[in-house]
Design a protein around this motif. Structure first.
Motif, PDB file in Angstrom:
ATOM      1  N   GLY A  57       0.786  -1.228   0.000  1.00  0.00           N
ATOM      2  CA  GLY A  57       0.000   0.000   0.000  1.00  0.00           C
ATOM      3  C   GLY A  57       0.813   1.271   0.000  1.00  0.00           C
ATOM      4  O   GLY A  57       0.250   2.362  -0.125  1.00  0.00           O
ATOM      5  N   ASP A  58       2.133   1.150   0.160  1.00  0.00           N
ATOM      6  CA  ASP A  58       2.971   2.345   0.146  1.00  0.00           C
ATOM      7  C   ASP A  58       3.025   2.940  -1.259  1.00  0.00           C
ATOM      8  O   ASP A  58       2.915   2.229  -2.264  1.00  0.00           O
ATOM      9  CB  ASP A  58       4.390   2.024   0.615  1.00  0.00           C
ATOM     10  N   ARG A  59       3.227   4.247  -1.309  1.00  0.00           N
ATOM     11  CA  ARG A  59       3.332   4.945  -2.586  1.00  0.00           C
ATOM     12  C   ARG A  59       4.792   5.259  -2.885  1.00  0.00           C
ATOM     13  O   ARG A  59       5.512   5.776  -2.040  1.00  0.00           O
ATOM     14  CB  ARG A  59       2.524   6.239  -2.548  1.00  0.00           C
ATOM     15  N   GLN A  60       5.238   4.937  -4.077  1.00  0.00           N
ATOM     16  CA  GLN A  60       6.606   5.232  -4.500  1.00  0.00           C
ATOM     17  C   GLN A  60       6.557   6.216  -5.668  1.00  0.00           C
ATOM     18  O   GLN A  60       5.905   5.966  -6.684  1.00  0.00           O
ATOM     19  CB  GLN A  60       7.347   3.966  -4.930  1.00  0.00           C
ATOM     20  N   ASP A  61       7.267   7.308  -5.502  1.00  0.00           N
ATOM     21  CA  ASP A  61       7.308   8.347  -6.528  1.00  0.00           C
ATOM     22  C   ASP A  61       8.409   8.012  -7.525  1.00  0.00           C
ATOM     23  O   ASP A  61       9.597   8.139  -7.222  1.00  0.00           O
ATOM     24  CB  ASP A  61       7.559   9.705  -5.876  1.00  0.00           C
ATOM     25  N   LEU A  62       8.028   7.577  -8.722  1.00  0.00           N
ATOM     26  CA  LEU A  62       9.020   7.193  -9.731  1.00  0.00           C
ATOM     27  C   LEU A  62       9.796   8.385 -10.257  1.00  0.00           C
ATOM     28  O   LEU A  62      10.847   8.204 -10.893  1.00  0.00           O
ATOM     29  CB  LEU A  62       8.334   6.453 -10.881  1.00  0.00           C
ATOM     30  N   ASN A  63       9.299   9.600 -10.012  1.00  0.00           N
ATOM     31  CA  ASN A  63      10.072  10.784 -10.397  1.00  0.00           C
ATOM     32  C   ASN A  63      11.403  10.843  -9.663  1.00  0.00           C
ATOM     33  O   ASN A  63      12.320  11.551 -10.102  1.00  0.00           O
ATOM     34  CB  ASN A  63       9.283  12.062 -10.083  1.00  0.00           C
ATOM     35  N   GLU A  64      11.508  10.118  -8.548  1.00  0.00           N
ATOM     36  CA  GLU A  64      12.740  10.124  -7.765  1.00  0.00           C
ATOM     37  C   GLU A  64      13.732   9.085  -8.268  1.00  0.00           C
ATOM     38  O   GLU A  64      14.806   8.918  -7.677  1.00  0.00           O
ATOM     39  CB  GLU A  64      12.413   9.851  -6.290  1.00  0.00           C
ATOM     40  N   ARG A  65      13.392   8.401  -9.361  1.00  0.00           N
ATOM     41  CA  ARG A  65      14.291   7.398  -9.922  1.00  0.00           C
ATOM     42  C   ARG A  65      14.901   7.927 -11.218  1.00  0.00           C
ATOM     43  O   ARG A  65      14.205   8.518 -12.055  1.00  0.00           O
ATOM     44  CB  ARG A  65      13.537   6.098 -10.190  1.00  0.00           C
ATOM     45  N   PRO A  66      16.198   7.716 -11.407  1.00  0.00           N
ATOM     46  CA  PRO A  66      16.841   8.236 -12.629  1.00  0.00           C
ATOM     47  C   PRO A  66      16.237   7.678 -13.906  1.00  0.00           C
ATOM     48  O   PRO A  66      16.234   8.346 -14.934  1.00  0.00           O
ATOM     49  CB  PRO A  66      18.298   7.793 -12.463  1.00  0.00           C
ATOM     50  N   ASP A  67      15.708   6.466 -13.856  1.00  0.00           N
ATOM     51  CA  ASP A  67      15.196   5.815 -15.061  1.00  0.00           C
ATOM     52  C   ASP A  67      13.674   5.897 -15.152  1.00  0.00           C
ATOM     53  O   ASP A  67      13.020   4.975 -15.637  1.00  0.00           O
ATOM     54  CB  ASP A  67      15.632   4.355 -15.100  1.00  0.00           C
ATOM     55  N   VAL A  68      13.078   7.036 -14.726  1.00  0.00           N
ATOM     56  CA  VAL A  68      11.628   7.138 -14.674  1.00  0.00           C
ATOM     57  C   VAL A  68      10.992   6.897 -16.036  1.00  0.00           C
ATOM     58  O   VAL A  68       9.968   6.200 -16.140  1.00  0.00           O
ATOM     59  CB  VAL A  68      11.190   8.504 -14.101  1.00  0.00           C
ATOM     60  N   VAL A  69      11.582   7.422 -17.109  1.00  0.00           N
ATOM     61  CA  VAL A  69      10.998   7.233 -18.440  1.00  0.00           C
ATOM     62  C   VAL A  69      10.987   5.757 -18.806  1.00  0.00           C
ATOM     63  O   VAL A  69       9.980   5.228 -19.303  1.00  0.00           O
ATOM     64  CB  VAL A  69      11.756   8.060 -19.495  1.00  0.00           C
ATOM     65  N   GLN A  70      12.080   5.066 -18.513  1.00  0.00           N
ATOM     66  CA  GLN A  70      12.158   3.645 -18.835  1.00  0.00           C
ATOM     67  C   GLN A  70      11.215   2.833 -17.958  1.00  0.00           C
ATOM     68  O   GLN A  70      10.613   1.857 -18.414  1.00  0.00           O
ATOM     69  CB  GLN A  70      13.597   3.150 -18.660  1.00  0.00           C
ATOM     70  N   GLN A  71      11.067   3.257 -16.709  1.00  0.00           N
ATOM     71  CA  GLN A  71      10.145   2.567 -15.808  1.00  0.00           C
ATOM     72  C   GLN A  71       8.719   2.612 -16.345  1.00  0.00           C
ATOM     73  O   GLN A  71       8.007   1.600 -16.366  1.00  0.00           O
ATOM     74  CB  GLN A  71      10.195   3.201 -14.414  1.00  0.00           C
TER      75      GLN A  71
END
Length: 765
Positions: A360-374
């Protein structure tokens, strides 16, 4: 109470506040004992030299001309946004409310109430119906005929969402989005609708003229209002009417996302019957009729929400969807749902960067260098977000006329995203571009011409259920006026000095990739139709990409090209000032602070927030958007910025005539456009602001060149960019190498420019 008694109450309220003295200058006494006779008598001394009355119809001879708002002096005085000064030269201290304007309008239609037979004769026995129109009384220059001030009508209204209740500015006769004590709040913008008996006629250049007459309009059918409908015995002779407006709106963006992804073979985690439930599709919390008695009837008000977007919930839990695995289609870091031969069955851009984990936790993919690839790889559950935009229908019910006039023509209603230039109309910008911009600049200013929604010829949303929208009704967004016959004298034309946000379609953007206010879809048998569900989900996801693509929607979307790292084909067109992007001050329009100049090992760089990691949805959740500064930009200022930016490119040596030549084929024009845009995109704006005449740098430039700039002067600092890198300590930034810097002062006649530390030079424009 008779309508004349209501009108008398209005006149009695306003008379002591300068209105009696003002109207006495025309020979009208609104405090007369017999007001009905006073309003109907010929006025032989109407003074059209008085400010605000210059564009009152020359054919207007009375305070109230039955059935003609434009020829009724009292209505013009009360309704025109240009009538603000009293006889003593000071501003009037009170102005009519919307409800009072509605009452005066009803009176002028009812003072000599026609019969249905008389209306059929007036329509020359053409088909009649009860139609709903959005309307607005406008100065002459803003009407379809441009002869005199008049009521303008469209069968499409455009209300706008916000975070605060509406506030009517009686002086301006309209609404604005500003909240005085909260610069990051947006007032909702209502739309006003009324029912009319209307006639259907083919468009022409004379009495049945739509605004900005389009090729083929002489073959298209338009509904024109003839007579306003309202409650009571004074509307239609020998009838006691009850007129009701019903509004129904729908937001089905989330449902459409799931349907379209599933149609393409992807499992989104949800299916029927769930995706037919709220919030996949919802009608509550969008808009309602105004409850404020000062607004009168027919004012549709979007419901204000604390934030422009909200996380979606379903059955008490966060609502997520399975991002398609190995999907591979993104634009920047947005999930892209491609069009089907330009038609959009679902939102084009979808926010998918907030992952919900199994716990249920929320993870902000903007904080990952590979957000576009994710996002491209997918295979995770992303949180859905809601906005409160929608489209729908406004229908009029009048049981007393249901047999004689069985056809009911509903209006198309849009509840759209905020307009960041609320007093800068799309139509005014389009007229300027077509009629005033030099041919040497026209070819390459905009990738997409700034056409208005009123220019579109497409039916309303044919997918809406239980609404009589028809595939052949392609003029629903057109703007018209009451039909006229015979010669009409040309009155003085000036741009209105008022400041209000229009809810008619010429102040809204047209449709393209996918749009700002509305997009379009296509029926199985090939009929294109307007639909709001093709816009971004939620709308800030689309706003970022539209803004980054250099004023993709002029006059509604800011040009944020200079906020982000340079894009190969998207040079700045209408620059935002340093204050508007937060380089100075603390009010960037989108919550993103503009670029900064940095120096490392003797090399200059411009450091940007990387567009892939900027999240407008997050900024909307944090209430970081503002219209406080961009909202002060009127159409003249907007035009100046576009023109001055074009002159800067010419001063840098990028001139249209070097790319375009007479007689080029369309293919050659397209290639030339690509080359000039590519060359412009080699330069980025580092700083832009209005210059002060007293600043030392300008004085040096003038003394060196011997040229003194007059009028409004802008200062630009642009640079030619080189390599792009990512700082080792922050992957969310981009550093762009500065190869050459140029400072320019521009006033529309000449450009003073300095390359690097060189001498100041003069360029004519």
């Amino acid at each position: 109470m008779a309508l004349i008694d209501d009108v008398k109450q209005i006149c009695d309220r306003l008379a002591p506040h300068g209105w009696r003295e003002l109207l006495l200058q025309h020979g009208l006494d609104i405090a007369a004992e017999n007001l009905e006779r006073e309003l109907s008598k010929p006025l032989r001394n109407i003074n059209r030299r008085i400010k605000g009355f210059e564009d009152f119809a020359f054919e207007g001879l009375r305070a109230i001309e039955p059935g003609s708002p434009a020829r009724s002096l009292l209505f013009h005085a009360f309704a025109s946004p240009n009538v603000v000064m009293g006889a003593d030269g000071n501003e009037l201290t009170e102005f009519p409310t919307l409800a009072e304007l509605d009452t005066v309008e009803n009176y002028l239609y009812g003072v000599q109430a026609p019969s249905i037979v008389e209306l059929r004769v007036r329509a020359k026995y053409a088909p009649l119906a009860i139609a709903v129109f959005a309307s607005e009384y406008r100065p002459a220059a803003e009407t379809p005929h441009r002869k005199h001030a008049d009521v303008c009508f469209s069968r499409t209204g455009v209300a706008r969402v916000g975070t605060a209740e509406p506030l009517y500015n009686a002086k301006n006769r309209g609404f604005l989005p500003f909240v005085d004590d909260n610069q990051k709040a947006f007032r909702v913008i209502p739309a006003r609708y009324s029912a009319y008996i209307a006639v259907i006629r083919r468009g022409n250049q004379f009495g049945y003229r739509p605004m900005r007459f389009r090729e083929g309009d002489d073959r298209r059918l338009f509904w024109f209002p003839l007579h306003k409908l309202f409650d009571g015995t004074e509307c239609i002779r020998d009838r006691d009417l009850s007129v009701t407006l019903e509004a129904n709106h729908i937001n089905e963006k989330l449902r459409r996302i799931h349907l379209e992804l599933q149609r393409n073979g992807f499992d989104t985690g949800w299916g029927e019957p769930d995706i037919s439930n709220s919030p996949f599709v919802f009608s509550e919390g969008i808009a309602q009729w105004a409850e404020n008695p000062e607004y009168g009837t027919g004012v549709l008000v979007p419901i204000a929400h604390p934030r422009l977007v909200e996380p979606a919930e379903y059955q008490g839990n966060p609502l997520t969807f399975k991002v398609p695995e190995n999907y591979g289609m993104t634009l920047s870091s947005s999930l892209l749902i491609p069009a089907d031969n330009e038609a959009r069955h679902a939102p084009e851009y979808v926010h998918a960067r907030h992952q919900i984990l199994a716990n249920g936790d929320r993870q902000d993919l903007n904080e990952r260098p590979d957000v576009v690839q994710q996002v491209a790889n997918g295979g995770y559950n992303a949180l859905h977000y809601l906005d409160f935009t929608a489209d729908g229908a406004i229908e009029a019910l009048c049981p007393e006329l249901a047999v004689e006039l069985p056809r009911r023509v509903p209006a198309y209603s849009l509840v759209s995203a905020p307009d960041y230039f609320p007093t800068c109309d799309q139509r005014q910008l389009m007229d300027w571009w077509e009629q005033s911009v030099p041919e040497t600049l026209q070819e390459s200013i905009w990738r997409v011409p700034p056409e208005t929604l009123s220019d579109e010829r497409m039916p309303p949303n044919l997918a809406l259920q239980n609404v009589d929208f028809r595939a052949n009704d392609v003029t629903v967004t057109a703007i018209v006026s009451l039909p006229t016959e015979g010669f009409v004298r040309q009155m003085q034309l000036d741009r209105s000095g008022s400041s209000r946000q229009s809810h008619l379609t010429d102040a809204a953007a047209g449709i393209y990739a996918p749009g700002w206010d509305v997009s379009f879809d296509r029926t199985p048998d090939g009929v294109d139709y307007l639909a709001a569900y093709g816009l971004g989900s939620p709308f800030p996801e689309d706003s970022k990409l539209c803004a980054a693509l250099s004023t993709f929607w002029p006059a509604v979307s800011p040009d944020a090209a200079r906020t982000f790292e340079p894009a190969p084909s998207w040079p700045t067109v209408s620059p935002l000032t340093d204050a508007e992007i937060g380089q100075v001050g603390n009010l960037p329009w989108d919550g993103v602070v503009g670029p900064q100049l940095v120096c490392e090992n003797g090399t200059s760089f411009v450091e940007y927030s990387a567009i892939d990691y900027v999240d407008y949805v997050k900024n909307a959740l944090n209430s970081e958007f503002t219209v406080a500064l961009t909202g002060q930009v009127d159409v003249r200022e907007y035009e100046s910025r576009v023109l001055m930016m074009a002159y800067v490119y010419r001063a840098l040596g990028i001139k249209d005539e070097a790319y375009f030549r007479p007689g080029m084929s369309l293919e050659e024009q397209g290639e030339a456009f690509g080359r000039i845009i590519s060359d412009k995109a080699q330069w980025s704006v580092l700083s832009f602001r209005e210059a002060s005449r007293t600043e030392e740098e300008l004085q040096t430039a003038q003394s060196t060149t011997g040229i003194r700039l007059t009028g409004q002067i802008y200062r630009f600092e642009v640079y030619r960019h080189g390599s792009v890198s990512t700082p080792a300590d922050d992957f969310r930034k981009r550093r762009v190498e500065v190869l050459e810097r140029v400072t320019l002062f521009v006033n529309g006649l000449r450009v003073l420019l300095q390359r690097g530390d060189g001498s100041w030079q003069v360029e004519r424009v």
